[in-house]
Design an enzyme around this catalytic site. Structure first.
Site, short mmCIF file in Angstrom:
data_model
loop_
_atom_site.label_atom_id
_atom_site.label_comp_id
_atom_site.label_asym_id
_atom_site.label_seq_id
_atom_site.Cartn_x
_atom_site.Cartn_y
_atom_site.Cartn_z
CB THR A 37 10.74 -37.64 12.19
OG1 THR A 37 9.68 -36.72 12.28
CG2 THR A 37 10.72 -38.32 10.85
CE1 TYR A 50 6.43 -37.76 9.42
CE2 TYR A 50 6.92 -38.54 11.63
CZ TYR A 50 6.97 -37.54 10.67
OH TYR A 50 7.55 -36.34 10.96
CB SER A 83 10.76 -32.08 19.18
OG SER A 83 10.64 -31.41 17.95
CD GLN A 84 5.02 -31.95 17.03
OE1 GLN A 84 6.23 -32.18 16.86
NE2 GLN A 84 4.09 -32.56 16.31
CB THR A 116 13.60 -32.03 12.87
OG1 THR A 116 12.26 -32.19 12.37
CG2 THR A 116 14.44 -33.26 12.56
CG ASP A 117 8.55 -30.13 14.19
OD1 ASP A 117 7.35 -30.47 14.34
OD2 ASP A 117 9.19 -30.30 13.13
CE LYS A 189 11.84 -29.26 10.35
NZ LYS A 189 10.91 -30.20 11.06
CD GLU A 310 13.34 1.58 10.85
OE1 GLU A 310 13.68 0.68 10.07
OE2 GLU A 310 12.18 2.05 10.92
#
Ligand code: DAS
Length: 353
Positions: A37, A50, A83-84, A116-117, A189, A310
């Site tokens: 971004t 965008y 970045s995905q 940022t992802d 994030k 557990e």
């Protein structure tokens, strides 16, 4: 003539004594741009639509002329992706390039501009594979470059300030956005839109940047960078590790699919303290018995998934992720599997990294 020689000797002495940096004493920072971004362009300055990764590194730097006052920067466009879409092969390429650059005497630090992802994942991967104490700082933006109050320019400026600060050396890979300096291991994030999205729920931030100065308030505890045993030199891929999300009524299908696809490890993002639905448990045991390493993590953003709570990890030979998120536990398991397949040894690595 004698006076000229003396003057030249003094100049030479001053240049030799100057802190690491250019002839003017400024730190020499290489900017590696990957898209995201921060390089995004939108149709309007107020809309949310965008396209990420539209601007090149020179355009990003041209938008922040003030950077020249704090560092001597050179730019390099490594990728132009959201970045995905970052892959393990991209991480390996970034680690190789970062290590190459940091081995040079004329590079004092590196800033990566990044989406940022998955920034927290790339940051943690580099935290485990960069072989230098020199600063490596990731930054990005939550608003595109064309947005009203775009956050990218100041984030880039702050990241360069951080990478150029001598006190940033030896702290591991850092993430700098919104005036906050976070450690790669603990940052995540936490909000899909907020500029204050990067937080470290288990530890808090390491410090902050203001007035072109970085102020540290704490240090990370775990091993990283020059003190990491992981070395990806020459690797073109990593053992595959997938993540299966836990929820009420979960069924074993996803675990079975990863085993069938030949995955070397599975991170189970469980409920609560890394707990597993009764219908999924047998599939994980079966996978374990076929040699697949199983890590118990949690879908909860803070608090550790503790050993033998557990779930009897010892009996099942499961690894507890402790306070690593599922996405970071996956990275550590991938790298651990390049070293060992012994679940006790892998658990030790989870204690240390
Ligand atoms: N899709 C996001 C990414 O590239 C855009 C961003 O926030 O940087 O990670």
């Amino acid at each position: 003539m004698k006076r000229i020689h003396t003057f030249m000797a003094v100049c030479l002495l001053l240049v030799c004594l100057a802190p690491a940096g250019s002839a003017y004493g400024l730190p020499r920072i290489r900017i590696l741009a990957t898209g995201g971004t921060i390089a995004g362009v939108g149709a309007s300055s107020t809309g949310s639509a965008y396209k990420p990764g539209q601007l090149g590194v020179d355009q990003l730097l041209a938008a922040v002329p003030e950077i020249k006052e704090v560092a001597e920067v050179t730019g390099e466009q490594v990728f132009t992706i959201a970045s995905q879409d970052m892959t393990v092969a991209d991480w390996l390429q970034l680690a190789r390039r970062v290590n190459e650059l940091l081995a040079r005497d004329d590079v004092d630090g590196i800033v990566l501009t990044h989406g940022t992802d998955t920034m927290e994942e790339t940051a943690y991967f580099l935290n485990l594979t960069v072989k230098s104490d020199k600063p490596v700082v990731l930054t990005g933006a939550m608003r595109p470059a064309t947005s009203l109050s775009a956050d990218g320019p100041l984030n880039l400026f702050d990241a360069v300030v951080t990478a150029g600060a001598e006190e940033s050396a030896g702290r591991g890979v850092l993430v700098v956005l919104n005036g906050t300096v976070s450690g790669a291991r603990d940052v995540m994030k936490t909000h899909t839109l907020d500029v204050e999205t990067f937080r470290s729920p288990n530890t808090g931030a390491l410090g902050y940047v203001s007035d072109a100065k970085v102020h540290y308030r704490m240090d990370g505890e775990k091993l990283h960078t020059a003190h990491s045993v992981f070395d990806v030199t020459g690797l073109t891929e990593l053992p595959r590790v997938g993540i299966v999300y836990g929820y009420a009524g979960a069924e074993p299908a996803l675990v079975e699919a990863l085993v069938q696809k030949g995955y070397a490890g599975i991170v189970h993002a469980g409920v609560g303290n890394g707990n597993i639905a009764a219908d999924v448990f047998p599939a994980l045991i079966q996978a374990r018995n076929k040699g697949v390493q199983i890590v118990r993590s949690s879908r909860i953003p803070s608090g550790p998934s503790t050993l033998n709570a557990e779930v009897d990890d010892e009996a099942n030979r499961f690894i507890a992720a402790l306070d690593l998120s599922p996405q970071k536990a996956r990275i550590l398991l991938m790298l651990a599997l390049t070293q060992t397949n012994d679940w006790k040894e892998i658990q030790r690595l989870f204690e240390e990294y």
